[in-house]
Design a protein around this motif. Sequence first.
Motif, PDB file in Angstrom:
ATOM      1  N   TYR A  98      -5.728  -1.943   6.078  1.00  0.00           N
ATOM      2  CA  TYR A  98      -5.228  -1.220   7.250  1.00  0.00           C
ATOM      3  C   TYR A  98      -6.018   0.075   7.490  1.00  0.00           C
ATOM      4  O   TYR A  98      -6.652   0.241   8.525  1.00  0.00           O
ATOM      5  CB  TYR A  98      -3.730  -0.939   7.053  1.00  0.00           C
ATOM      6  N   HIS A  99      -6.039   0.990   6.491  1.00  0.00           N
ATOM      7  CA  HIS A  99      -6.781   2.247   6.685  1.00  0.00           C
ATOM      8  C   HIS A  99      -7.757   2.513   5.552  1.00  0.00           C
ATOM      9  O   HIS A  99      -8.283   3.613   5.441  1.00  0.00           O
ATOM     10  CB  HIS A  99      -5.838   3.445   6.784  1.00  0.00           C
ATOM     11  N   GLY A 100      -7.950   1.529   4.666  1.00  0.00           N
ATOM     12  CA  GLY A 100      -9.038   1.630   3.702  1.00  0.00           C
ATOM     13  C   GLY A 100      -8.778   2.417   2.426  1.00  0.00           C
ATOM     14  O   GLY A 100      -9.728   2.736   1.689  1.00  0.00           O
ATOM     15  N   ILE A 101      -7.539   2.730   2.086  1.00  0.00           N
ATOM     16  CA  ILE A 101      -7.284   3.395   0.794  1.00  0.00           C
ATOM     17  C   ILE A 101      -7.680   2.437  -0.325  1.00  0.00           C
ATOM     18  O   ILE A 101      -7.428   1.230  -0.249  1.00  0.00           O
ATOM     19  CB  ILE A 101      -5.806   3.832   0.685  1.00  0.00           C
ATOM     20  N   HIS A 119       0.452   3.896   1.420  1.00  0.00           N
ATOM     21  CA  HIS A 119       0.419   4.631   2.691  1.00  0.00           C
ATOM     22  C   HIS A 119       1.454   4.108   3.684  1.00  0.00           C
ATOM     23  O   HIS A 119       2.456   4.751   3.938  1.00  0.00           O
ATOM     24  CB  HIS A 119      -1.018   4.557   3.270  1.00  0.00           C
ATOM     25  N   ARG A 120       1.269   2.915   4.217  1.00  0.00           N
ATOM     26  CA  ARG A 120       2.172   2.429   5.259  1.00  0.00           C
ATOM     27  C   ARG A 120       2.720   1.029   4.951  1.00  0.00           C
ATOM     28  O   ARG A 120       2.969   0.260   5.873  1.00  0.00           O
ATOM     29  CB  ARG A 120       1.452   2.389   6.611  1.00  0.00           C
ATOM     30  N   SER A 121       2.823   0.720   3.683  1.00  0.00           N
ATOM     31  CA  SER A 121       3.442  -0.567   3.293  1.00  0.00           C
ATOM     32  C   SER A 121       2.679  -1.795   3.764  1.00  0.00           C
ATOM     33  O   SER A 121       3.257  -2.867   3.867  1.00  0.00           O
ATOM     34  CB  SER A 121       4.897  -0.674   3.801  1.00  0.00           C
ATOM     35  N   PHE A 122       1.394  -1.653   4.038  1.00  0.00           N
ATOM     36  CA  PHE A 122       0.632  -2.856   4.378  1.00  0.00           C
ATOM     37  C   PHE A 122       0.527  -3.717   3.117  1.00  0.00           C
ATOM     38  O   PHE A 122       0.319  -3.200   2.014  1.00  0.00           O
ATOM     39  CB  PHE A 122      -0.774  -2.474   4.876  1.00  0.00           C
ATOM     40  N   CYS A 150       0.854  -1.188   0.000  1.00  0.00           N
ATOM     41  CA  CYS A 150       0.000   0.000   0.000  1.00  0.00           C
ATOM     42  C   CYS A 150       0.894   1.245   0.000  1.00  0.00           C
ATOM     43  O   CYS A 150       1.953   1.262   0.646  1.00  0.00           O
ATOM     44  CB  CYS A 150      -0.883  -0.018   1.252  1.00  0.00           C
ATOM     45  N   CYS A 198      -7.318  -1.409   0.873  1.00  0.00           N
ATOM     46  CA  CYS A 198      -6.300  -1.769   1.864  1.00  0.00           C
ATOM     47  C   CYS A 198      -6.961  -2.041   3.205  1.00  0.00           C
ATOM     48  O   CYS A 198      -7.801  -1.267   3.683  1.00  0.00           O
ATOM     49  CB  CYS A 198      -5.258  -0.659   1.990  1.00  0.00           C
TER      50      CYS A 198
END
Length: 361
Positions: free
Chosen positions: A84-87, A65-68, A63, A82
């Motif tokens: 983790y935070h839904g992007i 954002h934070r590499s999830f 991702c 994603c």
Amino acid sequence: MTYADQIKTVKDYVRLPFLYDHWYVAGFKDEFDRTPKARTLLERSLVFYRSEAGELLVFQNRCLHRSFPLSESKLEGDELVCRYHGIRYDTEGAVTRVPCQAHVPNRKLRKYPVKEVGPFVFIWMGEADDPRKEEKFVKLPFLEDPSFRTVSDVVELKSNYLLMQENLNDLTHFSYLHRDSFGIDDSFLDNERVIEKTPEGIHCKHIAYFDGPAAAQLPPDVHPMLEGQKLEKWDGGTAVSPGIFKGYAPVFYTDKDGKRAALESFVMHYLTPETRSTSHYWWSISNNYAIENDEYYAAVKQFANVGFEEDLWACENMQNLLDNDRIEFEEMVIAGDQAGMLFRKVMLDWVQTEHGAGPAD
Ligand code: FES
Ligand SMILES: [Fe+2]
């Protein structure tokens, strides 16, 4: 120091940088569905899934954002969301929504071009818009030709892929490594060995002659056509790209019009590095004879796997020594290495084309 200066032994050779500007096999077509799946190729983690229409999509597995890992995320329709935070990402990898903000950044996941041919997925690991991409695609029409039958499988190789490429370029190991399984002895080394440059690369082949189809280990389906003939069999092949070795093992005979004809056999090896010391190894054998004979093709698959296990065993043992034995040594070069040494030169050309002459000191 140039790359050429650095290659003194196989230990230097397996340290050459990976080659991204080529096509590799990424998997079997039927492995990928609507559940995102991770696979590492050339030290890049990728996510694979199919759109609702069945198109195979491949992106970087991180991702933005934070590499999830997106392979642990979910599909909503054709959008990857994603976990983790839904992007959300669309089928081009473009961000379509970021929760907690109205602004949608103009950012994209890296997307990898793929082609599905026969049972396989081929992936271009270079830049998606590279103009050389199409011309570099290795065409293997027999994988989809209904006059051929293909058997295939995959094994995981715990060694650098180049150890196996060297093995494939060197047929002289048949008489020793495969002596018990294939029943090949030193007489194989007396066969005529031909090394030639073809438009596809360095082609090395052994030529053997057999009295009749049974001696050539051909299935009974073709015996009536070939009985009483002296048959010429080739065993050989060409590394057509860093990760694709095209083996060619035809049997030549005389047809009813007195012309030279061939029973075709393509023995393909698809080596895709995973890491420096692990590789994915798909293979396929496509023949244009006895294609209705299920029993024969089951035996071909079993026989091939026995041989490949021996190659795996050899490469994994060598990798283990390369990793753990600190002695400095110079390799002894023998006459049988000719094709392998030519392959090293081809490999060096590919490395220099992609990475330049060598790293700065
Ligand atoms: S890590 Fe993917 S949305 Fe935050
Ligand atoms: Fe082998």
